[in-house]
Scaffold this motif. Sequence first.
Motif, short mmCIF file in Angstrom:
data_model
loop_
_atom_site.label_atom_id
_atom_site.label_comp_id
_atom_site.label_asym_id
_atom_site.label_seq_id
_atom_site.Cartn_x
_atom_site.Cartn_y
_atom_site.Cartn_z
N HIS A 179 22.41 25.30 20.46
CA HIS A 179 22.87 23.95 20.84
C HIS A 179 23.68 23.32 19.69
O HIS A 179 24.77 22.77 19.90
N GLU A 237 27.57 22.00 19.60
CA GLU A 237 28.02 20.62 19.30
C GLU A 237 29.00 20.61 18.14
O GLU A 237 29.98 19.86 18.16
N HIS A 270 27.28 11.78 23.11
CA HIS A 270 25.89 11.88 23.53
C HIS A 270 25.04 10.65 23.29
O HIS A 270 23.96 10.53 23.83
N GLU A 325 22.25 14.44 26.98
CA GLU A 325 23.18 15.43 27.52
C GLU A 325 23.60 15.07 28.95
O GLU A 325 24.73 15.28 29.34
N GLU A 374 27.72 21.32 28.01
CA GLU A 374 26.86 20.14 28.17
C GLU A 374 25.89 20.33 29.34
O GLU A 374 24.74 19.89 29.29
N HIS A 394 23.14 22.44 28.09
CA HIS A 394 22.24 21.66 27.22
C HIS A 394 21.32 20.79 28.07
O HIS A 394 20.12 20.68 27.80
#
Length: 254
Positions: free
Chosen positions: A68, A72, A108, A131, A162, A165
């Motif tokens: 993750h 990002e 986010h 998310e 996304e 996530h």
Amino acid sequence: MRSARPLVRPTGFDRMLAPLHRWIWRDAERRVHKLIRFGETETDGGRDILRAAEVTSDPLLRRLYLVHAIDELRHGVLFRQRAASLLPALPSSSKPKFRHDWLAPAGHGLDDLDVDGESDNSMLAFLHLSEKAADSRFTVYRDVLKHYPTKCAVFDEILHDETFHMNYTLVQLARVSPQHHNRYLWRARLSRLWKTYLRIATALAGVIGGLLLTIQYFVLLPPFAWLAKRAAHREPHGWTAIPREPGESLTRQY
Ligand SMILES: [Fe+2]
Ligand SMILES: [Fe+2]
């Protein structure tokens, strides 16, 4: 492991703000500044999730957090690259004209997250909602830019990540807290609601403060300025001779 579902349906609030987003993205300067801010937010979020990978004691979560965080950080690079490709077309004196982060925070909303103080449960609940919010907002951005394929490509690419996530955080929350995952989600929702309220209240306080100071400037200051001018007119011009006091010496101070 990646989700095959590329998009989620945007929330009603984000759909309602679509005209505002369209107005923002239409302008080249605003577009570049917004992409730069997105890049910063994604990179900051990546660092926070990297920290979450360090502090968790769950091996599976650590692996997922690392994937993750890498995503990002990559999103941050993508946004910055996109902004950099648009920068040469801007005038050199370009500055951000308008920020509406109080209305819809960039990316986010991982801002002010204290990773060290969060448990796996609360972290996963918070990440899932963040998310989900990012997914909804990026979908709106992608839709308002759909007439410009090169401009919305970056959102198309990021939305796949996304969605992954959003999904893995919910699945993992149900795994680590099968009994109470809904409670953690509600707690995270309330926390986000409170932060939204604080953000809007702070922005409103700034607007009201500015308005009051402007009113004071135009209503209270003019009478004082007029009185000061009138007093200045009464003063004699140039040097004024002071009559000497009897017994005053010119050779001593006292
Ligand atoms: Fe992202
Ligand atoms: Fe994400």
